[in-house]
Write a protein that holds these residues in place. Structure first.
Motif, PDB file in Angstrom:
ATOM      1  N   PRO A 145       0.831  -1.208   0.000  1.00 46.18           N
ATOM      2  CA  PRO A 145       0.000   0.000   0.000  1.00 46.18           C
ATOM      3  C   PRO A 145       0.867   1.260   0.000  1.00 46.18           C
ATOM      4  N   ILE A 146       0.587   2.152  -0.938  1.00 45.45           N
ATOM      5  CA  ILE A 146       1.367   3.388  -1.024  1.00 45.45           C
ATOM      6  C   ILE A 146       0.505   4.633  -0.823  1.00 45.45           C
ATOM      7  N   ALA A 147      -0.816   4.495  -0.967  1.00 46.83           N
ATOM      8  CA  ALA A 147      -1.682   5.662  -0.819  1.00 46.83           C
ATOM      9  C   ALA A 147      -3.115   5.198  -0.590  1.00 46.83           C
ATOM     10  N   ALA A 148      -3.949   6.124  -0.125  1.00 48.72           N
ATOM     11  CA  ALA A 148      -5.362   5.819   0.099  1.00 48.72           C
ATOM     12  C   ALA A 148      -6.157   7.115   0.074  1.00 48.72           C
ATOM     13  N   PHE A 186      -8.308   2.666   8.421  1.00 46.67           N
ATOM     14  CA  PHE A 186      -6.970   2.937   7.886  1.00 46.67           C
ATOM     15  C   PHE A 186      -5.885   2.241   8.713  1.00 46.67           C
ATOM     16  N   VAL A 187      -5.979   2.360  10.028  1.00 46.84           N
ATOM     17  CA  VAL A 187      -4.951   1.749  10.886  1.00 46.84           C
ATOM     18  C   VAL A 187      -4.976   0.234  10.740  1.00 46.84           C
ATOM     19  N   ASN A 188      -6.155  -0.359  10.631  1.00 42.12           N
ATOM     20  CA  ASN A 188      -6.259  -1.801  10.438  1.00 42.12           C
ATOM     21  C   ASN A 188      -5.667  -2.232   9.101  1.00 42.12           C
ATOM     22  N   LEU A 189      -5.926  -1.478   8.051  1.00 44.78           N
ATOM     23  CA  LEU A 189      -5.513  -1.884   6.709  1.00 44.78           C
ATOM     24  C   LEU A 189      -4.074  -1.486   6.379  1.00 44.78           C
ATOM     25  N   ILE A 190      -3.614  -0.350   6.909  1.00 44.44           N
ATOM     26  CA  ILE A 190      -2.300   0.178   6.528  1.00 44.44           C
ATOM     27  C   ILE A 190      -1.325   0.227   7.697  1.00 44.44           C
ATOM     28  N   GLY A 191      -1.817   0.591   8.891  1.00 42.39           N
ATOM     29  CA  GLY A 191      -0.948   0.690  10.050  1.00 42.39           C
ATOM     30  C   GLY A 191      -1.075   2.037  10.731  1.00 42.39           C
ATOM     31  N   PRO A 192      -0.301   2.275  11.785  1.00 38.48           N
ATOM     32  CA  PRO A 192      -0.388   3.528  12.530  1.00 38.48           C
ATOM     33  C   PRO A 192       0.133   4.722  11.731  1.00 38.48           C
ATOM     34  N   VAL A 193      -0.294   5.906  12.162  1.00 42.37           N
ATOM     35  CA  VAL A 193       0.021   7.156  11.482  1.00 42.37           C
ATOM     36  C   VAL A 193       1.159   7.869  12.206  1.00 42.37           C
ATOM     37  N   GLU A 234       3.381   5.378   9.216  1.00 40.67           N
ATOM     38  CA  GLU A 234       4.734   4.968   9.594  1.00 40.67           C
ATOM     39  C   GLU A 234       5.420   4.170   8.499  1.00 40.67           C
ATOM     40  N   ASN A 235       4.644   3.441   7.680  1.00 35.02           N
ATOM     41  CA  ASN A 235       5.240   2.623   6.621  1.00 35.02           C
ATOM     42  C   ASN A 235       5.471   3.403   5.329  1.00 35.02           C
ATOM     43  N   GLY A 236       5.204   4.719   5.347  1.00 33.97           N
ATOM     44  CA  GLY A 236       5.448   5.552   4.181  1.00 33.97           C
ATOM     45  C   GLY A 236       4.240   5.849   3.322  1.00 33.97           C
ATOM     46  N   ALA A 237       3.138   5.144   3.525  1.00 36.39           N
ATOM     47  CA  ALA A 237       1.927   5.410   2.740  1.00 36.39           C
ATOM     48  C   ALA A 237       1.355   6.781   3.108  1.00 36.39           C
ATOM     49  N   ILE A 238       0.611   7.356   2.177  1.00 31.91           N
ATOM     50  CA  ILE A 238      -0.019   8.661   2.369  1.00 31.91           C
ATOM     51  C   ILE A 238      -1.508   8.520   2.073  1.00 31.91           C
ATOM     52  N   ALA A 239      -2.345   9.092   2.943  1.00 28.21           N
ATOM     53  CA  ALA A 239      -3.792   9.016   2.731  1.00 28.21           C
ATOM     54  C   ALA A 239      -4.411  10.405   2.815  1.00 28.21           C
ATOM     55  N   THR A 240      -5.496  10.559   2.084  1.00 31.92           N
ATOM     56  CA  THR A 240      -6.316  11.763   2.138  1.00 31.92           C
ATOM     57  C   THR A 240      -7.673  11.389   2.722  1.00 31.92           C
ATOM     58  N   LEU A 241      -8.121  12.153   3.721  1.00 31.91           N
ATOM     59  CA  LEU A 241      -9.428  11.919   4.332  1.00 31.91           C
ATOM     60  C   LEU A 241     -10.199  13.230   4.348  1.00 31.91           C
ATOM     61  N   VAL A 242     -11.398  13.227   3.756  1.00 30.91           N
ATOM     62  CA  VAL A 242     -12.270  14.399   3.765  1.00 30.91           C
ATOM     63  C   VAL A 242     -13.575  14.018   4.444  1.00 30.91           C
ATOM     64  N   LYS A 348       2.101  11.551  19.110  1.00 34.50           N
ATOM     65  CA  LYS A 348       2.891  11.023  20.222  1.00 34.50           C
ATOM     66  C   LYS A 348       2.323   9.729  20.785  1.00 34.50           C
ATOM     67  N   ASN A 349       1.050   9.457  20.531  1.00 32.60           N
ATOM     68  CA  ASN A 349       0.422   8.242  21.055  1.00 32.60           C
ATOM     69  C   ASN A 349       0.339   7.197  19.947  1.00 32.60           C
ATOM     70  N   ARG A 350       1.217   6.220  20.005  1.00 31.29           N
ATOM     71  CA  ARG A 350       1.289   5.195  18.980  1.00 31.29           C
ATOM     72  C   ARG A 350       0.454   3.983  19.367  1.00 31.29           C
ATOM     73  N   CYS A 351       0.032   3.220  18.392  1.00 30.57           N
ATOM     74  CA  CYS A 351      -0.613   1.932  18.648  1.00 30.57           C
ATOM     75  C   CYS A 351      -0.062   0.919  17.657  1.00 30.57           C
ATOM     76  N   ALA A 352      -0.207  -0.342  17.988  1.00 26.97           N
ATOM     77  CA  ALA A 352       0.152  -1.408  17.055  1.00 26.97           C
ATOM     78  C   ALA A 352      -0.995  -1.635  16.076  1.00 26.97           C
ATOM     79  N   ARG A 353      -0.675  -2.080  14.878  1.00 29.95           N
ATOM     80  CA  ARG A 353      -1.707  -2.507  13.942  1.00 29.95           C
ATOM     81  C   ARG A 353      -2.403  -3.726  14.529  1.00 29.95           C
ATOM     82  N   PRO A 354      -3.741  -3.705  14.642  1.00 27.16           N
ATOM     83  CA  PRO A 354      -4.435  -4.837  15.276  1.00 27.16           C
ATOM     84  C   PRO A 354      -4.188  -6.154  14.546  1.00 27.16           C
TER      85      PRO A 354
END
Length: 371
Positions: A145-148, A186-193, A234-242, A348-354
Motif C-alpha cells: 500500500p502506497i496511498a489511500a 486505515f490503521v487496520n488496513l495500513i498501520g499507525p500514522v 509509519e510505513n510511508g503510505a499517504i492518505a487523504t481523508l475528507v 505522540k500516542n502510537r498503537c500497534a496494527r491490530p
C-alpha cells in the motif's frame, strides 16, 4: 465456553444491538444495565431478558460485573470510563474514547496502573468486509500500500436527527462523529500514522433544524464542518481523508480506496460490517468483486467487546484496544490543530496494527477468535 459478566451503562437507541449481542457472542453474559433514567434501564432489561436494571452507582458497586460497556453520550465517556476503572472493572466504550485528548491519555494510564483493560469502538473493522480487505492486503493482492483516499460527505444531520445540536458542539462535527470509522479502518488496513496536516472550515455558522421535534430551531456551529486531512503513515503510505457536513447535493466519490504497487482496492463504507469489495490488479481491464472470507458481515456491534472478553480470559491482547482508540482520537485532534497552526503535527500516542481475525471466523466457530 467461559463467559464474562457484563454490565451496560447507557440504554439509549444504540443499546439494543449490544443487548442482542449474546445471541451470537455468548462470551458476553450481560447481567445488568444502567442509566441515569433508571426506569429506562429497567425497561431495556425487561425487554432483552437482562436480570437487573440499575442506577449507574448500583451497577458499579455490583461485584459480579467484570466488564462494563459504556454507551453514554460522548461528553460523558471520560467520566463514566474513569468511574468504571476506579471501581475495578474493565471497560469498553463507544466512540470516541473521550472528547479531550488529555482525558483519553488519562484513561489509558489509569487502566495500566490498575491492571485493567480498556477498549473502544468502532469495531466495524472486525466485520467480515474489512477483515477480508485486511487479508487481501496481507496476502499481497495489491502489492505494498502506497496511498489511500476516503470521503465521508453529507449535508449534516439536522434534516433527520431528532436532537442534532450536539453534532455542532465541541466533540462533534463530521470528523469526530464519523472520522473514527475511517481512521480505525486505515490503521487496520495500513498501520499507525506518523504525522498529519489538514485544513478545516465552518461553512454555515448557523444551522436550521428541519426534523421534529425541534423543527425550525437554530443551532450555533462551534466546530468545523468541512475537514480535509492528509495522513503520513509509519510505513510511508499517504492518505487523504475528507469529512463534511456541508455537501448538500450528494457525491459519487468512494468511501475508501487503497492504492498499492500492484493494484487498487475498493473498500466498503466503514460504518458497516460488510459490503462490496473490489480489486483491480495492474494490467487488468476490469474490477473483480471479492467474496467475503470472514463472517460477522451483518450488524455485529459488540464483536470488539467480545474479542476483549476473550482476550482477558485468555491473557492476550485485544484488537479494539484503548491504545487504538487513543491513536485515532489524537489523529482527529491533530488534523484540527494542523489547520489552526498551518503545519504538520507529529503524533505522540502510537498503537500497534491490530491482529487480523483468522480466516473463516463466524458466529458458529467463535472460539477461533483466539487463533
Amino acid at each position: 465456553m467461559k463467559k464474562m459478566k457484563v454490565g451496560i451503562i447507557g440504554t439509549g437507541n444504540i443499546s439494543g444491538i449490544y443487548l442482542e449481542s449474546p445471541k451470537t457472542m455468548p462470551v458476553l453474559d450481560i447481567v445488568a444495565c444502567a442509566d441515569l433514567d433508571v426506569d429506562r434501564a429497567k425497561a431495556q432489561a425487561e425487554k432483552y431478558g437482562v436480570p437487573k436494571g440499575y442506577s449507574v452507582e448500583d451497577l458499579l458497586a455490583d461485584p459480579e460485573i467484570e466488564l462494563v460497556i459504556n454507551l453514554t453520550i460522548p461528553g460523558a465517556h471520560f467520566e463514566v470510563c474513569k468511574k468504571v476503572l476506579e471501581a475495578g472493572k474493565h471497560v469498553y466504550v463507544e466512540k470516541p474514547l473521550s472528547i479531550d485528548l488529555k482525558d483519553g491519555e488519562e484513561l489509558i494510564k489509569l487502566a495500566k496502573e490498575k491492571g485493567l483493560r480498556i477498549g473502544g469502538a468502532p469495531d466495524t473493522f472486525l466485520g467480515g468486509g474489512h477483515q477480508t480487505c485486511r487479508k487481501l492486503i496481507d496476502d499481497g493482492w495489491i502489492g505494498e500500500p502506497i496511498a489511500a483516499t476516503a470521503f465521508m460527505l453529507g449535508g449534516g444531520p439536522e434534516d433527520w436527527h431528532p436532537n442534532p445540536d450536539f453534532f455542532y458542539q465541541k466533540g462533534g462535527g463530521p470528523m469526530f462523529d464519523m472520522g473514527p470509522y475511517y481512521l480505525t479502518a486505515f490503521v487496520n488496513l495500513i498501520g499507525p500514522v506518523k504525522r498529519v496536516t489538514g485544513s478545516a472550515r465552518v461553512t454555515f455558522p448557523e444551522r436550521t433544524i428541519l426534523s421534529e421535534p425541534k423543527y425550525k430551531e437554530k443551532i450555533q456551529v462551534e466546530i468545523p464542518t468541512h475537514i480535509a486531512g492528509v495522513l503520513d503513515f509509519e510505513n510511508g503510505a499517504i492518505a487523504t481523508l475528507v469529512t463534511s457536513f456541508d455537501i448538500k447535493a450528494g457525491s459519487d466519490l468512494p468511501n475508501i480506496e487503497i492504492y498499492g504497487t500492484e493494484g487498487t482496492m475498493k473498500v466498503h463504507d466503514p460504518n458497516y460490517f460488510g459490503g462490496e469489495i473490489s480489486v483491480r490488479r495492474h494490467g487488468a481491464s476490469e474490477w473483480t468483486e471479492i467474496p467475503l472470507s470472514h463472517g460477522f458481515s451483518e450488524n455485529s456491534r459488540g464483536i470488539g467487546a467480545a474479542d476483549m472478553a476473550f482476550a482477558i480470559l485468555n491473557n492476550r491482547n485485544h484488537r479494539a484496544s484503548g491504545e487504538l482508540a487513543l491513536h485515532v482520537l489524537e489523529i482527529m485532534h491533530a488534523i484540527h490543530e494542523a489547520s489552526e497552526k498551518g503545519e504538520h503535527v507529529y503524533l505522540k500516542n502510537r498503537c500497534a496494527r491490530p491482529e487480523p481475525f483468522p480466516i473463516g471466523l463466524n458466529k458458529d466457530n467463535l472460539e477461533l477468535i483466539n487463533k
